[in-house]
Design a protein around this motif. Structure first.
Motif, short mmCIF file in Angstrom:
data_model
loop_
_atom_site.label_atom_id
_atom_site.label_comp_id
_atom_site.label_asym_id
_atom_site.label_seq_id
_atom_site.Cartn_x
_atom_site.Cartn_y
_atom_site.Cartn_z
N TYR A 68 0.83 -1.21 0.00
CA TYR A 68 0.00 0.00 0.00
C TYR A 68 0.86 1.27 0.00
O TYR A 68 1.61 1.49 0.93
CB TYR A 68 -0.95 -0.03 1.21
N ARG A 69 0.80 2.04 -1.07
CA ARG A 69 1.54 3.31 -1.26
C ARG A 69 3.03 3.15 -0.96
O ARG A 69 3.67 4.07 -0.46
CB ARG A 69 0.97 4.42 -0.35
N ARG A 129 -13.28 12.55 -8.67
CA ARG A 129 -12.05 13.25 -8.23
C ARG A 129 -12.24 14.76 -8.31
O ARG A 129 -11.79 15.49 -7.45
CB ARG A 129 -10.85 12.82 -9.08
N LEU A 154 -11.67 16.25 -4.71
CA LEU A 154 -10.29 16.64 -4.44
C LEU A 154 -10.01 18.02 -5.02
O LEU A 154 -10.44 18.32 -6.14
CB LEU A 154 -9.33 15.61 -5.06
N GLY A 196 -2.31 15.99 -3.34
CA GLY A 196 -3.23 14.87 -3.11
C GLY A 196 -3.25 14.54 -1.63
O GLY A 196 -3.01 15.41 -0.77
N LYS A 253 -0.95 8.86 4.62
CA LYS A 253 -1.40 7.52 4.24
C LYS A 253 -2.49 7.10 5.23
O LYS A 253 -2.49 7.55 6.38
CB LYS A 253 -0.25 6.52 4.34
N ASN A 254 -3.37 6.25 4.79
CA ASN A 254 -4.33 5.68 5.72
C ASN A 254 -3.59 4.71 6.63
O ASN A 254 -2.89 3.81 6.13
CB ASN A 254 -5.45 4.97 4.96
N PHE A 287 -11.14 -0.36 6.54
CA PHE A 287 -11.08 -1.08 5.27
C PHE A 287 -10.13 -2.26 5.41
O PHE A 287 -9.26 -2.26 6.27
CB PHE A 287 -10.59 -0.15 4.15
N SER A 300 -9.43 5.17 8.05
CA SER A 300 -9.50 6.36 7.21
C SER A 300 -8.82 7.52 7.94
O SER A 300 -9.34 8.04 8.94
CB SER A 300 -10.97 6.70 6.92
N ALA A 314 -8.54 10.47 6.77
CA ALA A 314 -9.39 11.66 6.57
C ALA A 314 -10.41 11.78 7.70
O ALA A 314 -10.64 12.87 8.24
CB ALA A 314 -10.11 11.58 5.22
N GLU A 369 -10.57 14.77 10.36
CA GLU A 369 -11.79 15.60 10.43
C GLU A 369 -12.35 15.63 11.85
O GLU A 369 -12.76 16.68 12.34
CB GLU A 369 -12.83 15.06 9.44
N LYS A 385 -10.52 19.91 9.32
CA LYS A 385 -10.99 20.11 7.94
C LYS A 385 -11.28 21.59 7.69
O LYS A 385 -12.02 22.22 8.45
CB LYS A 385 -12.23 19.26 7.69
N ALA A 420 -10.31 16.14 4.02
CA ALA A 420 -9.46 16.36 5.20
C ALA A 420 -8.05 15.80 5.06
O ALA A 420 -7.16 16.14 5.84
CB ALA A 420 -10.14 15.76 6.43
N LEU A 421 -7.84 14.93 4.05
CA LEU A 421 -6.53 14.30 3.90
C LEU A 421 -5.56 15.16 3.08
O LEU A 421 -4.39 14.83 2.94
CB LEU A 421 -6.73 12.95 3.19
N1 EPU Z 1 -13.69 11.03 4.90
C1 EPU Z 1 -13.87 11.91 5.92
N2 EPU Z 1 -13.61 13.24 5.72
C2 EPU Z 1 -13.17 13.70 4.52
C3 EPU Z 1 -12.99 12.80 3.45
C4 EPU Z 1 -13.24 11.45 3.66
O1 EPU Z 1 -14.27 11.53 7.03
O2 EPU Z 1 -12.93 14.92 4.42
C5 EPU Z 1 -13.93 9.58 5.15
C6 EPU Z 1 -15.26 9.15 4.58
O3 EPU Z 1 -15.88 8.31 5.53
C7 EPU Z 1 -14.88 8.33 3.37
C8 EPU Z 1 -13.53 7.78 3.75
O4 EPU Z 1 -12.94 8.80 4.54
O5 EPU Z 1 -15.78 7.32 3.15
C9 EPU Z 1 -12.66 7.49 2.55
O6 EPU Z 1 -12.54 8.67 1.75
P1 EPU Z 1 -12.07 8.61 0.22
O7 EPU Z 1 -12.94 7.68 -0.55
O8 EPU Z 1 -11.94 9.98 -0.29
O9 EPU Z 1 -10.67 7.88 0.27
P2 EPU Z 1 -9.39 8.13 1.16
O10 EPU Z 1 -9.11 6.88 1.89
O11 EPU Z 1 -9.49 9.37 1.98
C10 EPU Z 1 -7.80 7.20 -0.66
C11 EPU Z 1 -6.52 7.60 -1.33
C12 EPU Z 1 -6.76 8.63 -2.42
C13 EPU Z 1 -7.73 8.03 -3.43
C14 EPU Z 1 -9.02 7.65 -2.69
C15 EPU Z 1 -10.00 6.96 -3.59
C16 EPU Z 1 -4.75 7.33 0.30
C17 EPU Z 1 -3.77 8.02 1.19
N3 EPU Z 1 -5.58 8.13 -0.36
O12 EPU Z 1 -8.29 8.35 0.03
O13 EPU Z 1 -5.53 8.85 -3.08
O14 EPU Z 1 -8.01 8.94 -4.46
O15 EPU Z 1 -8.72 6.73 -1.61
O16 EPU Z 1 -9.54 5.70 -3.89
O17 EPU Z 1 -4.76 6.12 0.22
C18 EPU Z 1 -3.56 10.18 -3.09
O18 EPU Z 1 -2.95 9.17 -2.76
O19 EPU Z 1 -2.99 11.29 -3.28
C19 EPU Z 1 -5.01 10.11 -3.22
C20 EPU Z 1 -5.77 11.19 -3.45
#
Ligand code: EPU
Length: 341
Positions: free
Chosen positions: A163-164, A221, A225, A235, A239-240, A261, A272, A274, A278, A283, A297-298
């Motif tokens: 992962y990443r 996206r 984003l 971006g 990392k998660n 996940f 997560s 994010a 948050e 955020k 928030a990420l």
């Molecule tokens: N969420 C929040 N607050 C927010 C945004 C999201 O609470 O402001 C929660 C929501 O519950 C949401 C969950 O986080 O369901 C997941 O959010 P999202 O689908 O946006 O995915 P992410 O895990 O935050 C990852 C990747 C992104 C990629 C998306 C979609 C990493 C570090 N990031 O984000 O990749 O686009 O999944 O697959 O793994 C990147 O690496 O630069 C990037 C943008």
């Protein structure tokens, strides 16, 4: 005299998607990727190797020498029954490559549409989105080892993807990616299981196709984003976090809304980041021109005149608050230039 395959630019700005000020005293622009080893030798052992600049945080503003591959060649190679093999040079723009493959009837990358950066950077951090990671489609990577001076093709297993992460990321200054060989599918193999993707596709009436998946990913996206052309960002900044399953379960018992996940390894869960950030109230917050996106928030953003050091200080405060409140360590995803986490 034959062209050496690269050009040296004096006192050159270094493009980066955070829109931070950074300059190199000498920038080596490599038009022919086969000349990369020579350019790297000439630039010196400390020369910074750059991709598209979309996954970097410049904490230092002055770089002595930097090397960037611009070679944008794409070659279709062997073709067996099910697979199409395509080799791309490190300088190919990632999104251009995804669209090129789709148009050529080579499928599998559609979920990765619109990710910023270059083909050369893709294996280093094993880019991923909407249920696909680039490692799923990479067969081999041509790598120049700056320590040994050797250039050779690494097998998928040698790349050490997770992962990443990859074997290259352990020492990004040492391993220079020259080309990536992809094994794509001749027929559609859609991956629609990521939350929200199927719903987005359902808005368009026709049966999903690789093209409509790419379009849906682009729409999601663009909605979720912040656009680096409008506001500097790299971006996801964090990392998660992957934590032992018992810790994920304990947190889930306390915070039932926390998204967890599969981590891709048994006994672990992926939280997560994010959501954690948050919950800590970050955020949309800003400290001067360094801020947390109001859209996601990420994502850390540069509202205009932020310095790399200010973004890093903000990132450290965020991580400290997540650690205090949830007992979880989060780590940056982009590469820090001139600082250590
Ligand atoms: N969420 C929040 N607050 C927010 C945004 C999201 O609470 O402001 C929660 C929501 O519950 C949401 C969950 O986080 O369901 C997941 O959010 P999202 O689908 O946006 O995915 P992410 O895990 O935050 C990852 C990747 C992104 C990629 C998306 C979609 C990493 C570090 N990031 O984000 O990749 O686009 O999944 O697959 O793994 C990147 O690496 O630069 C990037 C943008």
């Amino acid at each position: 005299m034959a062209s050496p395959g690269f050009t040296i630019l004096p006192d050159s700005p270094l493009t980066n998607s955070f829109a931070l000020p950074a300059r190199a005293r000498r920038l080596y622009q490599v038009d022919d990727v086969d000349a990369l080893p020579q350019a790297l030798r000439q630039a010196g052992a400390d020369a910074l190797l750059l991709g598209g600049g979309s996954n970097l945080l410049f904490v230092t503003e002055h770089i002595d020498s930097a090397v960037q591959v611009l070679d944008g060649r794409i070659e279709m190679s062997e073709n067996d029954g099910e697979r199409i093999r395509i080799t791309a040079s490190a300088g190919v723009i990632w999104h251009t490559f995804v669209m090129h493959c789709l148009a050529a009837g080579a499928y599998g990358l559609e979920n990765l549409a619109l990710i910023p950066g270059t083909v050369g950077a893709a294996p280093i951090q094993n880019i991923g989105a909407y249920g696909v990671e680039v490692m799923d489609l990479i067969e081999q990577v041509q790598v120049h080892d700056r320590h040994s001076g050797q250039t050779r093709w690494w097998s998928h297993a040698e790349c050490g993807f997770s992962y990443r992460d990859s074997a290259f990321k352990a020492d990004p200054q040492r391993y220079a990616v020259m080309r990536v060989k992809f094994a794509l599918w001749r027929g559609p193999r859609l991956k629609l299981d990521y939350a929200g993707l199927e719903a987005e596709l359902a808005r368009a009436s026709a049966t999903p196709s690789p093209q409509s998946v790419a379009e849906a990913v682009i729409r999601i996206r663009q909605r979720k984003l912040p656009d680096p052309q409008r506001i500097g960002n790299a971006g996801s900044f964090f990392k998660n976090p992957i934590v032992p399953q018992h810790q994920a379960d304990a947190l889930r018992a306390q915070y039932p809304n926390l998204p967890v996940f599969p981590a891709g390894q048994s006994g672990f869960g992926k939280l997560s980041a994010a959501w954690l950030i948050e919950q800590c109230g970050w955020k949309g917050k800003r400290q001067g021109d360094a801020g947390v996106s109001a859209e996601h928030a990420l994502v850390l953003v540069n509202h205009g005149a932020a310095r790399g050091s200010e973004l890093l200080a903000l990132a450290r405060e965020i991580a400290a608050s997540v650690a205090t409140r949830f007992g979880v360590a989060i780590e940056p995803e982009p590469r820090l230039i001139g600082a250590h986490w």
